[in-house]
Motif scaffolding. Structure first.
Motif, PDB file in Angstrom:
ATOM      1  N   SER A 104      36.107  39.703  46.766  1.00  0.00           N
ATOM      2  CA  SER A 104      36.208  41.040  46.187  1.00  0.00           C
ATOM      3  C   SER A 104      35.502  41.059  44.828  1.00  0.00           C
ATOM      4  O   SER A 104      35.087  40.017  44.311  1.00  0.00           O
ATOM      5  CB  SER A 104      37.672  41.463  46.068  1.00  0.00           C
ATOM      6  OG  SER A 104      38.428  40.430  45.490  1.00  0.00           O
ATOM      7  N   MET A 105      35.373  42.266  44.258  1.00  0.00           N
ATOM      8  CA  MET A 105      34.530  42.452  43.071  1.00  0.00           C
ATOM      9  C   MET A 105      35.000  41.648  41.859  1.00  0.00           C
ATOM     10  O   MET A 105      34.206  41.353  40.965  1.00  0.00           O
ATOM     11  CB  MET A 105      34.465  43.941  42.726  1.00  0.00           C
ATOM     12  CG  MET A 105      33.732  44.760  43.770  1.00  0.00           C
ATOM     13  SD  MET A 105      33.846  46.516  43.446  1.00  0.00           S
ATOM     14  CE  MET A 105      32.939  47.172  44.844  1.00  0.00           C
ATOM     15  N   ASP A 106      36.283  41.313  41.835  1.00  0.00           N
ATOM     16  CA  ASP A 106      36.782  40.560  40.680  1.00  0.00           C
ATOM     17  C   ASP A 106      36.140  39.174  40.567  1.00  0.00           C
ATOM     18  O   ASP A 106      36.096  38.589  39.492  1.00  0.00           O
ATOM     19  CB  ASP A 106      38.320  40.470  40.680  1.00  0.00           C
ATOM     20  CG  ASP A 106      38.882  40.152  42.046  1.00  0.00           C
ATOM     21  OD1 ASP A 106      38.119  39.701  42.928  1.00  0.00           O
ATOM     22  OD2 ASP A 106      40.103  40.353  42.242  1.00  0.00           O
ATOM     23  N   TRP A 107      35.617  38.662  41.685  1.00  0.00           N
ATOM     24  CA  TRP A 107      34.936  37.356  41.644  1.00  0.00           C
ATOM     25  C   TRP A 107      33.722  37.419  40.716  1.00  0.00           C
ATOM     26  O   TRP A 107      33.471  36.511  39.929  1.00  0.00           O
ATOM     27  CB  TRP A 107      34.485  36.959  43.058  1.00  0.00           C
ATOM     28  CG  TRP A 107      33.842  35.598  43.118  1.00  0.00           C
ATOM     29  CD1 TRP A 107      34.455  34.410  43.376  1.00  0.00           C
ATOM     30  CD2 TRP A 107      32.447  35.292  42.878  1.00  0.00           C
ATOM     31  NE1 TRP A 107      33.526  33.379  43.306  1.00  0.00           N
ATOM     32  CE2 TRP A 107      32.296  33.893  43.012  1.00  0.00           C
ATOM     33  CE3 TRP A 107      31.326  36.055  42.583  1.00  0.00           C
ATOM     34  CZ2 TRP A 107      31.073  33.249  42.850  1.00  0.00           C
ATOM     35  CZ3 TRP A 107      30.100  35.417  42.403  1.00  0.00           C
ATOM     36  CH2 TRP A 107      29.984  34.024  42.553  1.00  0.00           C
ATOM     37  N   TYR A 108      32.973  38.514  40.821  1.00  0.00           N
ATOM     38  CA  TYR A 108      31.783  38.711  39.974  1.00  0.00           C
ATOM     39  C   TYR A 108      32.180  38.754  38.498  1.00  0.00           C
ATOM     40  O   TYR A 108      31.576  38.105  37.644  1.00  0.00           O
ATOM     41  CB  TYR A 108      31.099  40.004  40.402  1.00  0.00           C
ATOM     42  CG  TYR A 108      29.888  40.445  39.608  1.00  0.00           C
ATOM     43  CD1 TYR A 108      28.929  39.541  39.171  1.00  0.00           C
ATOM     44  CD2 TYR A 108      29.682  41.801  39.326  1.00  0.00           C
ATOM     45  CE1 TYR A 108      27.810  39.969  38.471  1.00  0.00           C
ATOM     46  CE2 TYR A 108      28.569  42.237  38.639  1.00  0.00           C
ATOM     47  CZ  TYR A 108      27.633  41.319  38.209  1.00  0.00           C
ATOM     48  OH  TYR A 108      26.529  41.755  37.519  1.00  0.00           O
ATOM     49  N   LEU A 109      33.230  39.523  38.226  1.00  0.00           N
ATOM     50  CA  LEU A 109      33.668  39.654  36.838  1.00  0.00           C
ATOM     51  C   LEU A 109      34.131  38.303  36.306  1.00  0.00           C
ATOM     52  O   LEU A 109      33.864  37.947  35.156  1.00  0.00           O
ATOM     53  CB  LEU A 109      34.795  40.686  36.737  1.00  0.00           C
ATOM     54  CG  LEU A 109      34.461  42.069  37.306  1.00  0.00           C
ATOM     55  CD1 LEU A 109      35.652  42.988  37.170  1.00  0.00           C
ATOM     56  CD2 LEU A 109      33.258  42.679  36.589  1.00  0.00           C
ATOM     57  N   ALA A 110      34.837  37.544  37.158  1.00  0.00           N
ATOM     58  CA  ALA A 110      35.298  36.223  36.733  1.00  0.00           C
ATOM     59  C   ALA A 110      34.112  35.303  36.468  1.00  0.00           C
ATOM     60  O   ALA A 110      34.152  34.479  35.545  1.00  0.00           O
ATOM     61  CB  ALA A 110      36.215  35.624  37.801  1.00  0.00           C
TER      62      ALA A 110
END
Lengths: 119, 137
Positions: A99-105
């Motif tokens: 999910s998109m939170d992987w990119y932010l992390a």
């Protein structure tokens, strides 16, 4: 050595943005840097396996596999991929889906973030 | 314990491309980023709408009625609900002949405390200087 996080939202065919992102990843890895490549929106098209190489269209499966073997982490947005019918069965081996939170992390520990938008 | 600040700059109009919606959904994803990070570490997102991007903030969007899709307006409200700072360029709003009355400014119906900030470009620019990374949509 540094860490580069690249986000690319452009489709495989239609612009050369993905070609650029993959070439930049290759250059960075060649210099010993760590690269996370995030694909969202139409960029998830890159995750589909068995791309047939025509001379008139970008075909990045081969260079991408070589880069993954050298340590490139490539992740597709799972929701963006599923919305386009790019399900797990047609995903290239070695491609991650999150999910998109992987990119932010990934940006958390990145020295540089290069975000390449969509069409 | 550290925080990485991301600045999302939206310059494209709504519905012509997926970019503005992806900016919002990615920004909202900061809510769950901590599952990937060490305890105490986090990533925050501020969103700035400038240029044609300010059109995303027009209120009373009918995307659900016409396309069966969540509107960009609804995504802005969701962003407010999860306490994301939203900045809208005042000069660019005025260039389109719009005023604050035309914009989605809050999400009171969802219980959001945050409101949209319509401010001069100089203020947005100053805010973006505080960011660790800028992402252009």
């Amino acid at each position: 050595m540094g860490k580069l996080t690249i986000g690319c939202f452009a489709s495989l065919v239609g612009s050369l943005n993905l070609d650029f992102a993959v070439k930049l990843s290759a250059a960075a890895i060649e210099k010993g840097h760590t690269v996370d490549l995030w694909l969202s929106g139409n960029g998830t098209m890159l995750s589909i396996k068995d791309q047939r190489p025509f001379k008139d269209y970008s075909h990045l499966e081969k260079p991408l596999k070589e880069l993954m073997a050298k340590g490139l982490t490539v992740t597709a947005c799972e929701a963006c991929a599923e919305a386009r019918g790019y399900n797990k069965d047609v995903t290239m081996e070695g491609f991650k889906r999150h999910s998109m939170d992987w990119y932010l992390a990934s940006t958390f520990s990145a020295d540089r973030v290069l975000h390449i938008g969509g069409e | 314990m550290a925080t990485t600040k991301l600045g999302f700059i939206v310059q494209r109009p709504p519905y012509k491309s997926e970019n503005p919606k992806l900016a919002l959904t990615h920004a909202i994803a900061t809510q769950s980023v901590e599952v990937y990070l060490n305890e105490g570490d986090t990533v925050t997102a501020d969103i700035a709408f400038i240029g044609d991007g300010v059109l995303n903030c027009k209120k009373d969007q009918k995307a659900m009625d016409y396309y069966g899709l969540t509107s960009t307006e609804q995504h802005i409200k969701m962003a407010l609900l999860v306490d994301i700072n939203i900045w809208v360029c005042k000069e660019d709003v005025e260039k389109f002949g719009l005023s604050e009355d035309d914009l989605v400014l809050d999400a009171e119906e969802f219980g959001a405390d945050m409101t949209v900030n319509v401010v001069p470009y100089g203020e947005i620019s100053k805010k973006m200087e505080e960011m660790n990374h800028l992402l252009f949509f």
